[in-house]
Motif scaffolding. Structure first.
Motif: not given
Length: 93
Positions: A53-65
């Protein structure tokens, strides 16, 4: 804190705050954030995980590449979003 995601010629920038270990509050998600465009190579990359339903549940992060996407497997940080909303609702705040 901010992180970015490049989609073709647009750079989407998520602004968030860590509220406790493993949890964040999303403050803004926009493709018009000037800092995201200016500092894309300096800021971490991100992926917002959504439900069907396009509801945000999590945020994933990593260094720029350059040329690499963030996935659940290569994320260096994973956060639960404490204010889940429709993905484009964050830009109205």
């Amino acid at each position: 804190m901010k992180a970015t995601k490049r989609l073709i010629t647009s750079i989407w920038t998520v602004e968030y705050e860590i509220v406790e270990q493993g949890k964040v509050r999303v403050l803004n998600y926009s493709r018009t954030d000037a800092e995201g465009y200016q500092r894309e190579n300096e800021l971490p990359q991100c992926e917002l995980r959504e439900t069907d339903e396009r509801i945000v549940t999590h945020l994933y992060i990593k260094p720029f590449k350059q040329g690499e996407w963030v996935t659940q497997e290569n994320a260096t940080e994973v956060y639960e979003v404490i204010n889940p909303q429709f993905i484009f609702s964050y830009s109205e705040q």
